[in-house]
Write an enzyme that holds these catalytic residues in place. Sequence first.
Site, PDB file in Angstrom:
ATOM      1  N   ASP A 134       0.827  -1.219   0.000  1.00 13.45           N
ATOM      2  CA  ASP A 134       0.000   0.000   0.000  1.00 13.45           C
ATOM      3  C   ASP A 134       0.856   1.262   0.000  1.00 13.45           C
ATOM      4  O   ASP A 134       0.363   2.351  -0.288  1.00 13.45           O
ATOM      5  CB  ASP A 134      -0.962   0.008   1.199  1.00 13.45           C
ATOM      6  CG  ASP A 134      -0.283  -0.061   2.567  1.00 13.45           C
ATOM      7  OD1 ASP A 134       0.965  -0.156   2.627  1.00 13.45           O
ATOM      8  OD2 ASP A 134      -1.008  -0.033   3.579  1.00 13.45           O
ATOM      9  N   GLU A 135       2.164   1.122   0.333  1.00 12.46           N
ATOM     10  CA  GLU A 135       3.012   2.318   0.463  1.00 12.46           C
ATOM     11  C   GLU A 135       3.206   3.040  -0.870  1.00 12.46           C
ATOM     12  O   GLU A 135       3.610   4.203  -0.881  1.00 12.46           O
ATOM     13  CB  GLU A 135       4.384   1.956   1.049  1.00 12.46           C
ATOM     14  CG  GLU A 135       4.262   1.416   2.442  1.00 12.46           C
ATOM     15  CD  GLU A 135       5.546   1.495   3.256  1.00 12.46           C
ATOM     16  OE1 GLU A 135       6.478   2.210   2.870  1.00 12.46           O
ATOM     17  OE2 GLU A 135       5.586   0.826   4.293  1.00 12.46           O
ATOM     18  N   ASN A 188       0.164  -3.299   6.073  1.00 14.41           N
ATOM     19  CA  ASN A 188       1.188  -3.866   6.982  1.00 14.41           C
ATOM     20  C   ASN A 188       0.800  -5.255   7.491  1.00 14.41           C
ATOM     21  O   ASN A 188      -0.272  -5.422   8.064  1.00 14.41           O
ATOM     22  CB  ASN A 188       1.349  -2.962   8.212  1.00 14.41           C
ATOM     23  CG  ASN A 188       2.140  -1.721   7.907  1.00 14.41           C
ATOM     24  OD1 ASN A 188       1.726  -0.910   7.093  1.00 14.41           O
ATOM     25  ND2 ASN A 188       3.282  -1.571   8.553  1.00 14.41           N
ATOM     26  N   LYS A 198      11.211  -4.798  12.194  1.00 11.51           N
ATOM     27  CA  LYS A 198       9.926  -4.124  11.961  1.00 11.51           C
ATOM     28  C   LYS A 198       9.236  -3.911  13.309  1.00 11.51           C
ATOM     29  O   LYS A 198       9.505  -4.629  14.278  1.00 11.51           O
ATOM     30  CB  LYS A 198       9.047  -4.972  11.033  1.00 11.51           C
ATOM     31  CG  LYS A 198       9.741  -5.429   9.742  1.00 11.51           C
ATOM     32  CD  LYS A 198       9.787  -4.372   8.673  1.00 11.51           C
ATOM     33  CE  LYS A 198      10.687  -4.719   7.498  1.00 11.51           C
ATOM     34  NZ  LYS A 198      10.335  -5.874   6.723  1.00 11.51           N
ATOM     35  N   LEU A 199       8.322  -2.933  13.358  1.00  7.07           N
ATOM     36  CA  LEU A 199       7.806  -2.457  14.645  1.00  7.07           C
ATOM     37  C   LEU A 199       7.345  -3.569  15.594  1.00  7.07           C
ATOM     38  O   LEU A 199       7.825  -3.647  16.741  1.00  7.07           O
ATOM     39  CB  LEU A 199       6.636  -1.471  14.421  1.00  7.07           C
ATOM     40  CG  LEU A 199       6.042  -0.925  15.729  1.00  7.07           C
ATOM     41  CD1 LEU A 199       7.003   0.000  16.442  1.00  7.07           C
ATOM     42  CD2 LEU A 199       4.722  -0.215  15.470  1.00  7.07           C
TER      43      LEU A 199
END
Length: 352
Positions: A134-135, A188, A198-199
């Site tokens: 989607d980025e 995500n 990654k987070l």
Amino acid sequence: MTILVTGGAGFIGSNFVLDWLAGSNETVVNLDVLTYAGNRQNLVSLTGDARHVFVQGDIGDTTLVTHLLNTHQPRAILNFAAESHVDRSILGPSEFIKTNVVGTFNLLEATRAYWGNLPDDQKAAFRFLHVSTDEVYGSLSPDAPAFTEEHPYEPNSPYSASKAASDHLVRAYHHTYGMPVLTTNCSNNYGPYHFPEKLIPLVIHNALAGKPLPIYGDGSQVRDWLYVSDHCSAIRTVLANGKVGETYNVGGWNEKRNLEVVKTLCALLDELSPRADGQSYASQITFVRDRPGHDQRYAIDARKLERELGWKPQETFETGIRKTVQWYLANQAWVANITSGQYRQWVDTQYT
Ligand code: NAD
Ligand code: DAU
């Protein structure tokens, strides 16, 4: 019948290969160059399984890819291989151009030669499915509607720009050469085998290690989270029934602010693996310098995929995030294996 999966030792690729072989006897040829993000441990349960053929190699290596296509005659290629971490793309964009743009181009060229020589029926049935993000659509303001497939491309990071370039190449190969392509743009992901740069996996890892939980900026940025097995089922659905040349957005309507995600992780860890001193893991939250060019909000409108192909996610954020924390708690050896050497160098570079 055979499919060729690229990047199948990474986070989403390995989940996809495991899911695929849990539900099908169709052979998977798995081409992965094994960068820092590729991990054969993810696929250890397939050891000795003749349906899984692992090949260490680069999607940009035309000789190797041509050999694999001619030898295995796949009916489809699913392209997961990429450099995928935004922060790494900010510190060093060149690998992103090499793999995501040039690598995808070389893969498309080898595929075009192979596909062009197939008998008519196989040519028509063949699919090239490109896994994107989607980025590529850029950043949304707080009240803007979620990204549809018609949203203009406005990539903001070297990572998203390189993925946008690859999407455009895939589109052009359909428009110009008639190659039967499909593209998915997903939000995500999170779940098992997620690399702790990654987070979500970083926060779980740091929390258990007693380290700070770094929140970029004020933590108000919004991401739209999808459990990885739901992404895998969406890809299987698009491969089976997607309309050639179309793109499909994939998401689960789970918009969350980063700070909220981190607090949810802390609360789950407090419940499932409480700190010895009785304090909450939330006390480890630390606000750090923001990501340059940080996109404020992503949100995916996945109604096309639901309406046209009948796909729906199975997990809510609440069920998926609990499963994820439980998986990391049960798989500390997997985390320990990959958080040595190179990983520590990355953390030092990024967070000091
Ligand atoms: P990842 O970084 O975990 O894995 C990428 C895999 O690709 C690794 O196994 C790596 O070794 C391999 N690879 C890298 N360069 C290669 C090359 N030149 N040739 C062959 N293999 C190579 O990434 P991920 O999170 O699993 O993402 C997979 C795909 O899904 C990417 O294309 C990414 O852009 C896309 N995507 C990811 C997310 C997400 O939230 N992680 C969301 C949407 C889309
Ligand atoms: O939207 C899909 C994309 O999601 C994929 O295309 C990418 O491959 C994938 O990495 C992911 O990109 P993000 O940049 O959104 O994911 P990341 O986990 O790196 O960051 C999520 C959010 O958390 C983002 O707003 C930045 C923030 N963050 C991240 C890290 C690593 C922090 O606040 N602190 C951190 O330490």
